[in-house]
Write an enzyme that holds these catalytic residues in place. Structure first.
Site, PDB file in Angstrom:
ATOM      1  CG  HIS A   1     -12.875   3.592   2.892  1.00 53.35           C
ATOM      2  ND1 HIS A   1     -13.624   4.572   3.509  1.00 53.35           N
ATOM      3  CD2 HIS A   1     -11.590   3.859   3.177  1.00 53.35           C
ATOM      4  CE1 HIS A   1     -12.823   5.407   4.152  1.00 53.35           C
ATOM      5  NE2 HIS A   1     -11.576   4.993   3.957  1.00 53.35           N
TER       6      HIS A   1
ATOM      7  NE  ARG B   1      -6.105   1.665  -0.304  1.00 54.15           N
ATOM      8  CZ  ARG B   1      -6.106   2.813   0.377  1.00 54.15           C
ATOM      9  NH1 ARG B   1      -5.011   3.234   0.980  1.00 54.15           N
ATOM     10  NH2 ARG B   1      -7.194   3.526   0.466  1.00 54.15           N
TER      11      ARG B   1
ATOM     12  NE  ARG C   1     -10.385  13.036   2.841  1.00 53.39           N
ATOM     13  CZ  ARG C   1     -10.140  11.723   2.937  1.00 53.39           C
ATOM     14  NH1 ARG C   1     -11.089  10.879   3.347  1.00 53.39           N
ATOM     15  NH2 ARG C   1      -8.970  11.245   2.589  1.00 53.39           N
TER      16      ARG C   1
ATOM     17  CD  GLU D   1      -8.940  -0.989   4.079  1.00 52.16           C
ATOM     18  OE1 GLU D   1      -8.554  -0.597   5.200  1.00 52.16           O
ATOM     19  OE2 GLU D   1      -9.165  -0.226   3.148  1.00 52.16           O
TER      20      GLU D   1
ATOM     21  CG  LEU E   1     -17.848   4.727  11.300  1.00 55.72           C
ATOM     22  CD1 LEU E   1     -18.667   4.823  12.588  1.00 55.72           C
ATOM     23  CD2 LEU E   1     -18.350   5.723  10.261  1.00 55.72           C
ATOM     24  N   GLY E   2     -13.051   5.266  10.061  1.00 55.84           N
ATOM     25  CA  GLY E   2     -11.652   5.407  10.467  1.00 55.84           C
ATOM     26  C   GLY E   2     -11.358   6.889  10.527  1.00 55.84           C
ATOM     27  CG  ASN E   3      -7.997  10.333  10.261  1.00 57.12           C
ATOM     28  OD1 ASN E   3      -8.732  11.028  10.967  1.00 57.12           O
ATOM     29  ND2 ASN E   3      -6.863  10.777   9.752  1.00 57.12           N
ATOM     30  N   GLY E   4     -10.529   8.485   7.695  1.00 56.25           N
ATOM     31  CA  GLY E   4     -11.490   8.655   6.608  1.00 56.25           C
ATOM     32  C   GLY E   4     -12.703   7.804   6.951  1.00 56.25           C
TER      33      GLY E   4
ATOM     34  CG  ASN F   1      -1.867   1.111   1.307  1.00 55.82           C
ATOM     35  OD1 ASN F   1      -1.802   2.036   0.499  1.00 55.82           O
ATOM     36  ND2 ASN F   1      -2.768   1.062   2.275  1.00 55.82           N
TER      37      ASN F   1
ATOM     38  CE  LYS G   1      -0.678   2.480   6.524  1.00 53.04           C
ATOM     39  NZ  LYS G   1      -2.073   2.754   6.344  1.00 53.04           N
TER      40      LYS G   1
ATOM     41  CG  ASN H   1     -11.021   0.254  18.558  1.00 48.77           C
ATOM     42  OD1 ASN H   1     -10.834  -0.796  19.148  1.00 48.77           O
ATOM     43  ND2 ASN H   1     -10.393   0.580  17.444  1.00 48.77           N
TER      44      ASN H   1
ATOM     45  N   GLY I   1     -11.112   2.014  12.705  1.00 51.15           N
ATOM     46  CA  GLY I   1     -10.671   2.473  14.032  1.00 51.15           C
ATOM     47  C   GLY I   1     -11.783   2.917  14.968  1.00 51.15           C
TER      48      GLY I   1
END
Ligand code: ADP
Length: 413
Positions: A195, A106, A256, A399, A224-227, A23, A30, A349, A345
């Site tokens: 996503h 990716r 955003r 992913e 629901l992550g940072n994006g 990625n 990554k 959580n 994330g």
């Protein structure tokens, strides 16, 4: 044993069952190396929630090379991939291994051209480069990662897996903006969604958790992550998603804005004197939770709310209000909803976000169980009551595993 005439390697040809997932972002790479001959962690941890009946792919190694091109970091993507290769070699998992079957990349934007995992050729690289105007931050880094990996192992199949692909099934009614058609078509202006690998993986894993085939269930996936993005998945097929031409549309995110009146942009230009790039930065980097309260980490926002911080509370309330609107909208789009799945994330959580998002929706058949919802865990699980008509699930996304499985399905013998 000493009398055995041949070693194992000499008698049995090595089968290539490993996939390296890359990625490549603008400033980081990554990686994960997976063995596709072993059961996946989802299978090991929770048989019921393995998204495929023959769900395979266990992680052999993973890591990240950060600060590419920055002081203290590696010089460029070529150096970053060299470091990935070195880190793998140090663990006896070098890129020269005959057990490596493919590299899965990716790729953020596949446009309308790429709707499936695709074996990479020179022509495919050129097509991905043509899509750079649609994803100026992401696709160039993805392309560099592909080029460097192909130079390292020119003989190895390399597969592109697109973030947009899962959403390519959206009907025109969901994919088109209501603007002049000729202008839209000339410039590729339509809703692509992102996503996609996560929405694909989680919607299937949710069906598995319910003991059903993907074709049997309608699922709302909330990544629901940072994006952040939502999708409506009917019988395994995506019919709507909240991100659009770019990842800016839809839910309130870490940095955003998500949905706004497009006239805000004209207003900021004409009255505020901001230029296009400044507005781009404002909406992508200085809006959402961080713009509203200065923090984009939901944990910190939770701490501040507990201390009575009004800005953090308002940011949370706006985030939740938008999320509930999408749950309602996708309930109407799907007609019958079998499950709502939270992932990434925040979704995996934050019990507080899940509870606030679905509180009071009993008339829609949605009953979250406060006790189950509060239990932390890292496996797919139900957090709805036994009587809830709509199952509410927490499903950890994976992913890299999804990319590895898609890549391997193209190259496996
Ligand atoms: P991305 O892949 O989009 O960068 P992730 O899916 O890793 O993001 O999600 C990152 C976000 O998850 C963090 O910004 C934070 O808000 C949230 N998060 C992580 N752990 C928790 C937690 N324990 N409680 C609430 N939110 C969390």
């Amino acid at each position: 044993m000493n009398s055995v005439p041949f070693t194992k390697e000499e008698t049995e040809p090595v089968t290539a069952t490993r996939v390296l997932v890359l990625n490549s972002g603008s400033s980081s790479v990554k990686y994960q190396l997976l063995d596709m001959a072993s059961p996946s962690p989802a299978t090991t941890l929770n048989r019921a929630a393995a998204p495929h009946s023959d769900d395979h792919g266990s992680r052999l190694a993973c890591g990240i090379v950060e600060r590419i091109g920055e002081p203290g970091g590696v010089a460029d993507h070529a150096a970053a991939l060299k470091q990935v290769a070195d880190e793998l070699s140090a663990q006896g998992l070098g890129l020269d291994s005959p057990e490596l079957a493919a590299v899965g990349h990716r790729v953020v934007h596949g446009g309308t051209r790429f709707t499936e995992p695709t074996l990479i050729t020179d022509e495919v690289v050129a097509e991905i480069e043509k899509l750079v105007p649609l994803a100026p931050l992401h696709n160039p880094a993805n392309v560099i990662g592909i080029k460097v990996a192909r130079e390292l192992r020119p003989d190895l199949p390399q597969v592109a897996v697109f973030d947009t692909a899962f959403h390519s099934t959206m009907p025109e009614a969901a994919a088109r903006y209501a603007i002049d058609r000729a202008t839209a078509d000339r410039h590729g202006v339509r809703r692509y969604g992102f996503h996609g690998t996560s929405h694909a993986y989680v919607s299937r894993a949710t069906a598995a958790l319910l003991g059903k085939e993907p074709s049997e269930v309608n699922v709302i996936v909330l990544h629901l992550g940072n994006g952040a993005s939502a999708s409506a998945v009917r019988g395994g097929v995506c019919v709507d998603t909240s991100m659009g031409l770019t990842p800016l549309e839809g839910l309130v995110m870490g940095t955003r804005s998500g949905d706004i009146d497009p006239a805000v942009i004209f207003h900021l230009a004409r009255v505020g004197g901001l230029d296009v790039d400044e507005i781009d930065t404002l909406l992508n980097k200085r809006s959402g939770l961080v713009g509203l309260c200065g923090d984009n980490d939901m944990r910190e926002i939770g701490r501040r709310m507990a201390e009575g911080d009004a800005d953090a509370q308002l940011a949370f309330d706006i985030y939740i209000h938008r999320l509930r609107k999408y749950v309602g909208a996708y309930t109407a789009v799907l007609g019958r909803v079998d499950a709502i799945a939270f992932t990434a994330g925040v979704g995996e959580n934050s019990a507080a976000v899940r509870e606030a998002a679905l509180e009071g929706l009993e008339p829609l058949g949605i009953e979250i169980d406060a006790v189950r919802n509060a239990v932390r865990g890292n496996v797919a699980r139900l957090v709805s009551t036994g009587t809830s008509r709509v199952a509410v699930a927490v499903v950890p996304t994976d992913e890299e595993l999804e990319i590895a499985q898609q890549a391997y399905s193209l190259v496996r013998p």
